[in-house]
Write a protein that holds these residues in place. Structure first.
Motif, PDB file in Angstrom:
ATOM      1  N   LEU A  61      -9.632  -3.124  -5.267  1.00 20.15           N
ATOM      2  CA  LEU A  61     -10.108  -2.854  -6.633  1.00 20.15           C
ATOM      3  C   LEU A  61     -10.841  -1.528  -6.754  1.00 20.15           C
ATOM      4  CD1 LEU A  61     -11.200  -6.308  -8.050  1.00 20.15           C
ATOM      5  CD2 LEU A  61      -8.976  -5.257  -7.842  1.00 20.15           C
ATOM      6  N   HIS A  62     -11.407  -1.076  -5.626  1.00 21.03           N
ATOM      7  CA  HIS A  62     -12.165   0.180  -5.717  1.00 21.03           C
ATOM      8  C   HIS A  62     -11.255   1.365  -6.036  1.00 21.03           C
ATOM      9  CE1 HIS A  62     -10.744  -0.230  -1.612  1.00 21.03           C
ATOM     10  NE2 HIS A  62     -10.783   1.084  -1.518  1.00 21.03           N
ATOM     11  N   LEU A  63      -9.941   1.184  -5.810  1.00 26.56           N
ATOM     12  CA  LEU A  63      -9.018   2.286  -6.092  1.00 26.56           C
ATOM     13  C   LEU A  63      -8.670   2.383  -7.584  1.00 26.56           C
ATOM     14  CD1 LEU A  63      -6.630   1.796  -3.036  1.00 26.56           C
ATOM     15  CD2 LEU A  63      -8.412   3.509  -3.317  1.00 26.56           C
ATOM     16  N   CYS A  64      -9.071   1.364  -8.334  1.00 25.68           N
ATOM     17  CA  CYS A  64      -8.710   1.333  -9.761  1.00 25.68           C
ATOM     18  C   CYS A  64      -9.501   2.347 -10.576  1.00 25.68           C
ATOM     19  CB  CYS A  64      -8.987  -0.052 -10.344  1.00 25.68           C
ATOM     20  SG  CYS A  64      -8.023  -1.355  -9.583  1.00 25.68           S
ATOM     21  N   LYS A  65     -10.718   2.583 -10.164  1.00 25.16           N
ATOM     22  CA  LYS A  65     -11.645   3.336 -10.997  1.00 25.16           C
ATOM     23  C   LYS A  65     -11.133   4.714 -11.439  1.00 25.16           C
ATOM     24  CE  LYS A  65     -16.595   3.993 -11.332  1.00 25.16           C
ATOM     25  NZ  LYS A  65     -17.844   4.102 -10.575  1.00 25.16           N
ATOM     26  N   PRO A  66     -10.654   5.561 -10.506  1.00 24.30           N
ATOM     27  CA  PRO A  66     -10.172   6.878 -10.955  1.00 24.30           C
ATOM     28  C   PRO A  66      -8.992   6.775 -11.923  1.00 24.30           C
ATOM     29  CG  PRO A  66      -9.814   6.563  -8.579  1.00 24.30           C
ATOM     30  CD  PRO A  66     -10.649   5.435  -9.040  1.00 24.30           C
ATOM     31  N   LEU A  67      -8.146   5.759 -11.730  1.00 20.35           N
ATOM     32  CA  LEU A  67      -6.998   5.592 -12.620  1.00 20.35           C
ATOM     33  C   LEU A  67      -7.457   5.220 -14.023  1.00 20.35           C
ATOM     34  CD1 LEU A  67      -4.629   3.521 -10.306  1.00 20.35           C
ATOM     35  CD2 LEU A  67      -4.467   5.949 -10.853  1.00 20.35           C
ATOM     36  N   ILE A  68      -8.412   4.295 -14.055  1.00 20.22           N
ATOM     37  CA  ILE A  68      -8.926   3.847 -15.351  1.00 20.22           C
ATOM     38  C   ILE A  68      -9.562   5.022 -16.080  1.00 20.22           C
ATOM     39  CG2 ILE A  68     -10.659   2.383 -16.458  1.00 20.22           C
ATOM     40  CD1 ILE A  68     -10.149   0.332 -14.185  1.00 20.22           C
ATOM     41  N   ARG A  69     -10.302   5.806 -15.317  1.00 21.38           N
ATOM     42  CA  ARG A  69     -10.966   6.957 -15.925  1.00 21.38           C
ATOM     43  C   ARG A  69      -9.928   7.958 -16.454  1.00 21.38           C
ATOM     44  NH1 ARG A  69     -14.373   9.315 -11.846  1.00 21.38           N
ATOM     45  NH2 ARG A  69     -15.442   7.322 -11.690  1.00 21.38           N
ATOM     46  N   GLU A 100       0.836  -1.206   0.000  1.00 23.81           N
ATOM     47  CA  GLU A 100       0.000   0.000   0.000  1.00 23.81           C
ATOM     48  C   GLU A 100       0.866   1.249   0.000  1.00 23.81           C
ATOM     49  OE1 GLU A 100      -3.463   0.707   2.955  1.00 23.81           O
ATOM     50  OE2 GLU A 100      -3.430  -1.435   2.540  1.00 23.81           O
ATOM     51  N   LYS A 101       1.903   1.176   0.808  1.00 22.98           N
ATOM     52  CA  LYS A 101       2.852   2.280   0.918  1.00 22.98           C
ATOM     53  C   LYS A 101       3.554   2.490  -0.433  1.00 22.98           C
ATOM     54  CE  LYS A 101       4.890   4.867   4.115  1.00 22.98           C
ATOM     55  NZ  LYS A 101       4.130   5.861   4.822  1.00 22.98           N
ATOM     56  N   ALA A 102       3.926   1.400  -1.071  1.00 22.01           N
ATOM     57  CA  ALA A 102       4.574   1.492  -2.386  1.00 22.01           C
ATOM     58  C   ALA A 102       3.614   2.128  -3.388  1.00 22.01           C
ATOM     59  CB  ALA A 102       5.003   0.106  -2.856  1.00 22.01           C
ATOM     60  N   ALA A 103       2.340   1.765  -3.278  1.00 22.75           N
ATOM     61  CA  ALA A 103       1.344   2.330  -4.191  1.00 22.75           C
ATOM     62  C   ALA A 103       1.281   3.848  -4.036  1.00 22.75           C
ATOM     63  CB  ALA A 103      -0.018   1.702  -3.924  1.00 22.75           C
ATOM     64  N   GLU A 104       1.460   4.311  -2.797  1.00 21.95           N
ATOM     65  CA  GLU A 104       1.455   5.766  -2.592  1.00 21.95           C
ATOM     66  C   GLU A 104       2.609   6.423  -3.348  1.00 21.95           C
ATOM     67  OE1 GLU A 104       1.331   6.778   1.610  1.00 21.95           O
ATOM     68  OE2 GLU A 104      -0.373   5.408   1.829  1.00 21.95           O
ATOM     69  N   SER A 105       3.778   5.779  -3.304  1.00 26.46           N
ATOM     70  CA  SER A 105       4.921   6.316  -4.050  1.00 26.46           C
ATOM     71  C   SER A 105       4.627   6.318  -5.550  1.00 26.46           C
ATOM     72  CB  SER A 105       6.166   5.467  -3.803  1.00 26.46           C
ATOM     73  OG  SER A 105       6.508   5.494  -2.452  1.00 26.46           O
ATOM     74  N   LEU A 106       4.043   5.220  -6.016  1.00 31.81           N
ATOM     75  CA  LEU A 106       3.730   5.119  -7.442  1.00 31.81           C
ATOM     76  C   LEU A 106       2.717   6.190  -7.848  1.00 31.81           C
ATOM     77  CD1 LEU A 106       3.439   1.239  -7.804  1.00 31.81           C
ATOM     78  CD2 LEU A 106       5.314   2.692  -8.553  1.00 31.81           C
ATOM     79  N   LEU A 107       1.815   6.464  -6.922  1.00 36.61           N
ATOM     80  CA  LEU A 107       0.802   7.483  -7.198  1.00 36.61           C
ATOM     81  C   LEU A 107       1.455   8.858  -7.342  1.00 36.61           C
ATOM     82  CD1 LEU A 107      -2.179   7.118  -7.573  1.00 36.61           C
ATOM     83  CD2 LEU A 107      -2.545   7.642  -5.171  1.00 36.61           C
ATOM     84  N   ALA A 108       2.508   9.100  -6.539  1.00 32.41           N
ATOM     85  CA  ALA A 108       3.241  10.365  -6.652  1.00 32.41           C
ATOM     86  C   ALA A 108       3.889  10.460  -8.042  1.00 32.41           C
ATOM     87  CB  ALA A 108       4.293  10.458  -5.557  1.00 32.41           C
ATOM     88  N   CYS A 109       4.417   9.333  -8.528  1.00 33.46           N
ATOM     89  CA  CYS A 109       5.002   9.295  -9.876  1.00 33.46           C
ATOM     90  C   CYS A 109       3.937   9.602 -10.918  1.00 33.46           C
ATOM     91  CB  CYS A 109       5.586   7.920 -10.180  1.00 33.46           C
ATOM     92  SG  CYS A 109       6.875   7.407  -9.057  1.00 33.46           S
ATOM     93  N   PHE A 110       2.790   8.958 -10.732  1.00 36.41           N
ATOM     94  CA  PHE A 110       1.686   9.170 -11.674  1.00 36.41           C
ATOM     95  C   PHE A 110       1.301  10.651 -11.723  1.00 36.41           C
ATOM     96  CE2 PHE A 110      -2.972   9.697 -11.963  1.00 36.41           C
ATOM     97  CZ  PHE A 110      -3.150   9.322 -13.288  1.00 36.41           C
ATOM     98  N   ARG A 111       1.250  11.275 -10.556  1.00 35.68           N
ATOM     99  CA  ARG A 111       0.831  12.679 -10.497  1.00 35.68           C
ATOM    100  C   ARG A 111       1.791  13.596 -11.249  1.00 35.68           C
ATOM    101  NH1 ARG A 111      -0.114  11.986  -4.959  1.00 35.68           N
ATOM    102  NH2 ARG A 111      -2.178  11.123  -4.626  1.00 35.68           N
ATOM    103  N   VAL A 112       3.098  13.325 -11.143  1.00 31.89           N
ATOM    104  CA  VAL A 112       4.061  14.145 -11.877  1.00 31.89           C
ATOM    105  C   VAL A 112       3.710  14.121 -13.365  1.00 31.89           C
ATOM    106  CG1 VAL A 112       6.477  14.424 -12.520  1.00 31.89           C
ATOM    107  CG2 VAL A 112       5.879  13.603 -10.267  1.00 31.89           C
ATOM    108  N   CYS A 113       3.364  12.938 -13.842  1.00 33.59           N
ATOM    109  CA  CYS A 113       3.046  12.807 -15.265  1.00 33.59           C
ATOM    110  C   CYS A 113       1.712  13.476 -15.585  1.00 33.59           C
ATOM    111  CB  CYS A 113       2.973  11.339 -15.657  1.00 33.59           C
ATOM    112  SG  CYS A 113       4.515  10.466 -15.423  1.00 33.59           S
ATOM    113  N   ALA A 114       0.693  13.139 -14.792  1.00 33.79           N
ATOM    114  CA  ALA A 114      -0.655  13.614 -15.099  1.00 33.79           C
ATOM    115  C   ALA A 114      -0.758  15.135 -15.012  1.00 33.79           C
ATOM    116  CB  ALA A 114      -1.660  12.962 -14.157  1.00 33.79           C
TER     117      ALA A 114
END
Lengths: 393, 402
Positions: free
Chosen positions: B188-196, B142-156
């Motif tokens: 799985l509920h966290l997938c939805k915003p990413l997919i969108r 979960e913690k790793a996912a938070e880091s990955l989310l930070a990476c995603f945000r830089v891009c988005a």
């Protein structure tokens, strides 16, 4: 494990027990709150006579929730839950909905104390299980009450909150045991060793589906019982529209899955998923009191869905179905209840014959709630509801 | 490149630092990514190890590269002594530094390969750490996912740069990594915003094909869990058809979900396909469902329980029983050669298939649901205890219903 503790101190999980605040309040209500409420005459009717119980309060910036003097340690919380469920719920001098509101509020305060102190999972489960039982049982008892005195949506919210917490506890305990297998035992700092072993035994017994009959092992707080099978079953039956509990069920150890109460809950959920209302109603006769409560709370939804199916399957301008048949299929209390329901959903009735026409069925109509009275157990014996174990049913 | 590999595998720490600085200044994203990857030869270079890496690198290397190199080499160090917990926290620090670096690079996206590499490495390390720590219960991932989310945000968030220089093209790589983690920890509920975010992205069609395939695979599985089988079929079919024909393992993985979804929609796989991808567990199931043999379905489900549960498709198999009922009743209908079939005939067929607990009421209920779903065209007469089916197309092909 030593290195992981320092490496992960920032996750705030592994080191919790060291940092956690220890409550110092040894009565059910902190003295400060007692004084204030007596002064302001804010003593609840159910507290008259002197036994005040700490109220639930939202965390606010101006209040320091974490003051040890205001927090009750585990033994006090356990006594509080026991008092609320085994004494207050019997009170008949105030309406049932008032008892419910009171106990609900005080249980929320217990959860809050529990969470702020980050109690270990073995203690949390002891507090949470009676709460689950409370919400399931009162959800059934109060289902016909009007919205202004009882809100089923809120009840479900609290129920799911408690279920989720207790399932997490089970998972944590399971993981801990795995960990104990690889490293050496005995590093659960804050727990009394005797209690730990006892609970390990209890858990093992529950998991194996064995009956826990050894009275000498009954510790002081098994007056409210510990019954994982029941909790896992309720998780399924309180979420019949959701596939997540079924996925969880598949992942459970096989001996737990095959316990008859839990296997029954799963079977009910799968038949419900297939729309097989006849099978669901049939299976419900084998349920224990609380799983029956959970199922009964869902029954009105099942009835509505089934009537829609019937409106398509028996769709005819000439033919009809006697209401006795529908009563049996969908477990209505009486023919009158059947007729009331079908009319409520827009279907036509002649005498006791129902004319199913798919065009008539009003999908938008709200779910008609009627309390399911086909009780197998005498649910008026409340004490039993909060303490029975599935192994003995 | 080969020559540099050799240097990197044997060169000194200073050579390494200078080389990293040079590829950084010249904007060689791919080489830079390799130099900071945990899966490159240089991790075996003994000269890059020291008990005091931080002070050796500091002052010896330009910022913000120094932070990244230190975190990277500390991770390597920790991995060498099998300390996945520390490796994980150092790699998180490495990712955080790379995120900072990319944030500061306006109007350029050549650093994306580095971001991909360090975040993928983080996922691998976190998975190992998670595996090693039974008390984590998903929290490390979960913690790793938070880091990955930070990476995603830089891009988005990079919506000022021109189309060729935008970091938004990197979104999908990170979304796929996040989806992998969320599926693993069952969130799985966290997938939805990413997919969108991906589906509404103007770069939707420009992402690399391999990434698009991975994405469709996960979106397909998500749709499957949401019981949206039509969409699941669409996404998984896309993934299967475009997946490279040599990626046998990946194709098999996709088929594990596509086959049961297709079956629910009325398309049965051929034996050749199942054999080719070593998925014969499905073959007996296909046979049983086709012939309405409920007894066999129960047997197959028990026999392959582990496989179905592990793949997360056990519930779908439960649903396939409905198809089996339909097929069984169709056989009865064809045998009776009549448009009016006694409920009793259906019930007898169910009994023959071992379903002895099913009485007339339940038989009617099963038929009622098939009619409601459109799988049987007709109606039930309660008085006559008969099912009256349509003269034409009484059992429409399942594939025509969806």
């Amino acid at each position: 494990m030593a290195h992981s503790e320092c490496a992960f101190s920032d996750t705030g999980d592994i080191t919790t027990n060291k940092e956690a605040i220890q409550g110092l309040c040894l009565s059910m209500c902190p003295q400060e709150e007692v004084d204030m409420r007596v002064r302001e005459s804010m003593v609840h009717a159910l507290e008259a006579g002197g036994r005040l119980v700490k109220r639930y309060g939202r965390s606010a910036a101006d209040r320091d929730m974490a003051r040890p003097r205001l927090l009750r340690p585990f033994p006090t919380l356990r006594d509080t839950v026991e008092y609320l469920l085994l004494e207050v719920t019997f009170r008949t001098d105030v309406p049932l909905a008032v008892v419910y509101d009171f106990v609900n509020d005080r249980l929320r305060a217990v959860r809050q104390d529990m969470i702020i102190q980050r109690l270990p999972p073995r203690e949390c489960q002891v507090l949470l299980e009676p709460m689950v039982r409370f919400y399931v049982y009162f959800g059934y008892r109060l289902c016909e009450h009007p919205m202004r005195v009882y809100d089923p949506v809120l009840n479900k919210k609290y129920l799911l909150e408690c279920l989720q917490l207790i399932l997490n506890c089970y998972d944590e305990i399971y993981d801990e045991e795995l960990a104990a297998d690889v490293s050496e035992l005995g590093n659960h700092g804050s727990l009394d060793k005797k209690v730990t072993n006892e609970e390990v035994d209890q858990l093992a017994a529950t998991i194996c589906g064995l009956e826990l009959k050894d009275q000498s092992k009954t510790s002081e707080y098994t007056k409210l019982s510990c019954d994982r099978v029941l909790m896992e079953s309720l998780y399924i039956l309180c979420n019949l529209e959701d596939t997540n509990p079924l996925m969880r069920y598949h992942q459970l150890p096989k001996d737990l899955r095959s316990h008859r109460t839990l296997a029954l809950a799963y079977e009910v959920a799968v038949e419900n998923m297939r729309g097989n209302y006849v099978a669901v109603v049939k299976l419900s006769t084998k349920m224990c009191p609380l799983t029956f409560c959970a199922y009964s709370t869902y029954l009105p939804v099942l009835q509505k869905k089934a009537l829609l199916v019937l409106s398509h399957a028996y769709n005819s301008t000439q033919l009809s179905v006697p209401c006795q048949a529908v009563r049996k299929w969908l477990s209505y209390n009486s023919d009158a209840d059947v007729l009331e329901a079908v009319k409520h959903y827009g279907l036509k009735v002649t005498g006791d014959s129902i004319h199913f026409r798919k065009a008539d069925f009003n999908k938008e109509a709200v779910v008609l709630i009627k309390k399911n009275l086909k009780k197998k157990m005498d649910l008026s014996i409340v004490r039993d509801v909060f303490s029975y174990e599935t192994t003995s049913v | 490149m080969n020559k540099t590999s050799v240097i990197m595998a044997t060169g000194s720490l200073n050579q390494y630092i200078q080389y990293v600085e040079r590829v950084y200044r010249t904007g060689q994203g791919n080489v830079l990514a390799r130099l900071l990857s945990l899966r490159d030869d240089h991790v075996r270079n003994k000269n890059l190890r020291s008990s005091d890496i931080a002070s050796l690198v500091e002052g010896n290397c330009i910022a913000p590269l120094d932070e990244i190199i230190i975190a990277h080499l500390l991770t390597v160090e920790a991995l060498l002594i099998d300390d996945y917990a520390s490796a994980n926290s150092h790699q998180s620090a490495c990712v955080a530094s790379v995120v900072k670096l990319l944030q500061s690079q306006k109007e350029e996206n050549w650093g994306l390969p580095l971001l991909y590499t360090v975040s993928l490495d983080l996922r691998y390390v976190a998975q190992r750490a998670e595996h090693r720590d039974p008390q984590s219960n998903g929290k490390i991932l979960e913690k790793a996912a938070e880091s990955l989310l930070a990476c995603f945000r830089v891009c988005a968030a990079d919506n000022r740069s021109s189309e060729e220089d935008t970091k938004r093209i990197g979104m999908l790589n990170l979304v796929n990594q996040l989806l992998k983690v969320y599926f693993k920890i069952n969130k799985l509920h966290l997938c939805k915003p990413l997919i969108r975010a991906i589906e509404s992205s103007p770069f939707r069609d420009q992402f690399p094909l391999a990434q698009k395939i991975t994405f469709k695979y996960f979106v397909g599985r998500k749709a499957m869990f949401d019981s949206d089988y039509k969409s699941a079929d669409e996404f998984l079919s896309y993934a299967f058809q475009l997946c490279h024909k040599d990626s046998w393992k990946n194709k098999r993985q996709i088929l594990t979900y596509l086959v049961p979804v297709k079956m629910l929609l009325g398309y049965m796989p051929t034996m050749a396909l199942l054999e080719k991808y070593d998925l014969m567990q499905f073959w007996e199931l296909v046979q049983a469902v086709k012939s309405g043999n409920l007894r066999d379905i129960d047997r197959v489900m028990e026999e392959h329980e582990r496989f179905f549960i592990k793949a997360g498709i056990y519930l779908i198999v439960e649903k396939l029983k409905i198809t089996a009922y339909r097929n069984l009743f169709k056989l009865v209908y064809m045998a009776e050669k009549s448009h009016q079939i006694e409920i009793l005939s259906f019930q007898a067929a169910l009994h023959m298939m071992g379903q002895i607990d099913i009485d007339a009421d339940e038989t009617q209920c099963i038929v009622a649901n098939l009619i409601y779903d459109g799988k049987i065209k007709g109606y039930i007469s309660y008085q006559h205890k008969k099912v009256v089916v349509s003269k034409q197309n009484a059992f429409p092909p399942l594939a025509s219903l969806y």
